[in-house]
Design an enzyme around this catalytic site. Structure first.
Site, PDB file in Angstrom:
ATOM      1  N   ASP A  68       0.715  -1.233  -0.079  1.00 43.14           N
ATOM      2  CA  ASP A  68       0.049  -0.007   0.012  1.00 43.14           C
ATOM      3  C   ASP A  68       0.935   1.194  -0.004  1.00 43.14           C
ATOM      4  OD1 ASP A  68      -2.892   1.162   0.427  1.00 43.14           O
ATOM      5  OD2 ASP A  68      -1.567   2.301   2.138  1.00 43.14           O
ATOM      6  N   THR A  82      -2.864   5.526  -4.365  1.00 41.12           N
ATOM      7  CA  THR A  82      -1.846   6.309  -3.879  1.00 41.12           C
ATOM      8  C   THR A  82      -0.667   6.185  -4.608  1.00 41.12           C
ATOM      9  OG1 THR A  82      -1.518   4.698  -2.194  1.00 41.12           O
ATOM     10  CG2 THR A  82      -2.829   6.595  -1.329  1.00 41.12           C
ATOM     11  N   THR A  83      -0.294   5.040  -5.057  1.00 40.33           N
ATOM     12  CA  THR A  83       0.879   4.677  -5.608  1.00 40.33           C
ATOM     13  C   THR A  83       0.839   5.391  -6.968  1.00 40.33           C
ATOM     14  OG1 THR A  83       1.093   2.454  -4.714  1.00 40.33           O
ATOM     15  CG2 THR A  83       2.282   2.859  -6.608  1.00 40.33           C
ATOM     16  N   ASP A  86      -9.425   0.178   1.961  1.00 40.78           N
ATOM     17  CA  ASP A  86      -9.148   0.862   0.554  1.00 40.78           C
ATOM     18  C   ASP A  86     -10.513   0.369  -0.188  1.00 40.78           C
ATOM     19  OD1 ASP A  86      -6.880   1.778   1.015  1.00 40.78           O
ATOM     20  OD2 ASP A  86      -5.808   0.190  -0.156  1.00 40.78           O
TER      21      ASP A  86
END
Length: 564
Positions: free
Chosen positions: A72, A105-106, A401
């Site tokens: 994550d 997010t990545t 998530d």
């Protein structure tokens, strides 16, 4: 490179003017830009290999030896101990993305890093950073329009598609093996707490509690239509199970209040002491009687409960918990319909919440209280099980998530195809837009398109595929077969992602671009970095404080602080 910080001209033999402290480090112009870009890209590269279904995990070990295993992006960056200010700005991108939509997010960090890489290439072509930023602004304004045009609607009652949204968010993470089960729990939880206003839905994900406990397997995780509190009853004499519970929610300690000022009671004989203790006991008993008279058979207290009150509550067969978290109290109010009161004297039967069952259960050796079978609860809980601590920790992050993306899909009512489909379509249309714009800004818009395509390139690289072949194939298919063609990383083929049920909320994509581009522009505009030198801690004389004859802190002998 650090430059000198002495500035000013000599006039008539005058000494140079000292503008900045001696040990200040300063970088200017291209040196400052390249330093910041390099630091930001290092952070971006650190999480790049975690993207997609075939992404790898990172093991993070802190200075105490605690271990976190995760892919994550937000978790990884949050745990990294970074020094460079530009690197910290990239971490803020992940934090913003996580706070807003919970996933992507990545992707956001990769986009930010690649925008800076493209900007560096343009700077090498002597294109001014202001023109690059202006081009990025134009692309950022156009991108949401393009994404909106390729998005499809999703209905609140379409459970199957909502589950697919959740499963897409969990793909490649530690909980993927139980993604169907966990996605089902996430969708049910979100739909329970969703509230309709006009034609739209609002979802406060804070009303979904996620508890975790090692033991059994991920498939044994379950949803409680109510609240799970990680607490046990305060007295063993209280009932372990209460049916048709009437719940009093009290935000005040159930004990004798201490006076605000110091007071003294003088007792001259034992009868006076007994009378005083009897009075205190009667006061506490009256407190319990008031609670029982409302019909309450369960008490959840946010603060402490006196031992004597515990005894009287157990005598009345009232189940009680103390020191419940403020967040749990709010969830309980929403789940049971009860009202949180701050004074026992004000408690009435109308303030009580209701639940079909309140029960203390032992889960893997830990006592937990389940408040369930609530009527139309607007707060629910999910209990995650798993074989080890690391498994349940990663599953908790995955479920969080999933909850957030389902909420985003319901609130926006729009979804796009995953698997790089939306990124390729966006890049193609941005290049068309760049041709219409012309000028040097068009080069920046083209750089923006290249940065977006890097997401697809990374998906392919992480799956062991040739990124060039994948990009060429995808571009060709998008021009002929449509907007939803993406890469199936398992088979290495280009397929329709909507048909494959690889779906993401529109909000995740738009926010990733907004967060990434704003951070990139901010870093790009910096052309001067002034860093203060670290202050040295004065050395302690041998023998400890005062060994040299003075007071602590290096003060001369005499009064503290150098006072005479």
């Amino acid at each position: 490179m650090a430059s000198t910080n002495r500035r000013g001209a000599l006039s008539g033999g005058a000494q140079p003017i000292l503008v900045l402290p001696e040990k200040t480090i300063r970088q200017r112009g291209k040196d400052a830009q390249r330093s910041n870009i390099s630091a930001a890209r290092v952070v971006s590269q650190a999480v790049r290999t975690t993207l997609g279904p075939r992404g790898r995990d990172k093991m993070l070990v802190d200075d105490l030896g605690d271990v976190i295993i995760s892919n994550d992006g937000a978790t990884i960056l949050d745990e990294m101990d970074l020094e460079h200010p530009a690197a910290k700005m990239i971490v803020e991108v992940a934090e913003t993305q996580d706070d807003e939509v919970g996933d992507g997010t990545t992707t956001a960090v990769i986009i930010a890093g690649e925008l800076l890489k493209e900007a560096e290439d343009l700077l090498d072509q002597n294109i001014h950073s202001s023109l690059i930023a202006a081009g990025y602004d134009m692309a950022a304004e156009k991108a949401p329009e393009i994404l909106e045009s390729i998005a499809e609607k999703i209905d609140f009652d379409d459970d199957e598609k909502l589950k697919r949204v959740a499963m897409t968010a969990m793909t490649g993470k530690g909980a993927e093996s139980a993604s169907k089960k966990l996605a089902d729990l996430a969708v049910k939880a979100v739909k329970n707490v969703a509230e309709k206003s006009d034609a739209e839905y609002e979802v406060d994900t804070d009303n979904i509690g996620v508890e975790k406990q090692e033991g059994e397997s991920l498939e044994d995780s379950f949803l409680v239509e109510g609240i799970i509190i990680d607490k046990e009853r305060v007295h063993p004499g209280m009932p372990r199970l209460v049916k048709n519970a009437k719940i009093a929610l009290i935000n005040k300690s159930l004990e004798i209040e201490k006076t605000e000022t110091d007071s003294e009671i003088r007792i001259t004989d034992p009868d006076q002491l007994k009378s005083f203790m009897d009075h205190e006991e009667n006061t506490l008993k009256e407190m319990v009687d008031k609670i029982a008279d409302t019909g309450a058979n369960v008490v959840i207290c946010q603060k402490g409960i006196d031992d004597m009150v515990q005894h009287f509550l157990s005598k009345r067969d009232i189940f009680a918990i103390r020191r419940a978290k403020k967040s749990d109290m709010k969830k309980l109010s929403k789940a049971t319909g009860g009202k949180i009161v701050t004074n026992v004297d004000d408690l009435t039967s109308e303030d009580l919440g209701e639940a079909g069952v309140v029960e203390e259960r032992k889960i893997s050796g830990e006592e937990m209280t389940f408040i369930e079978e609530c009527k139309e609860p607007k707060a629910v809980s999910i209990l995650i099980r798993g074989g080890t601590e690391h498994v349940v920790d990663e599953a908790e992050r995955s479920v969080d998530d999933a909850i957030r993306v389902v909420a985003a899909a319901i609130e926006s009512g729009k979804i796009v195809a995953g698997g790089g489909a939306s990124e390729i379509e966006l890049a193609l249309r941005l290049r068309e837009y760049a041709d219409k714009v012309g000028g040097r800004e068009a080069l920046a818009i083209g750089g923006f398109a290249n940065a977006i395509e890097t997401v697809v390139r990374t998906l392919a690289e992480n799956a062991g595929l040739d990124p060039i072949d994948v990009l060429v194939d995808l571009r060709s298919k998008h021009e002929s077969d449509g907007k939803n063609m993406g890469i199936d990383v398992y088979e290495g083929e280009v397929v329709d992602m909507m048909e494959e049920n690889v779906i993401e909320p529109l909000q995740v994509k738009t926010q990733a671009m907004k967060s990434g581009i704003e951070a990139a522009k901010m870093i790009l505009r910096i052309d001067d970095v002034i860093a203060a030198g670290k202050k040295e801690t004065p050395s302690m004389p041998e023998g400890g404080p005062g060994a040299s004859g003075g007071m602590p802190g290096g003060m001369p002998g005499g009064m503290p602080g150098g006072m005479a």
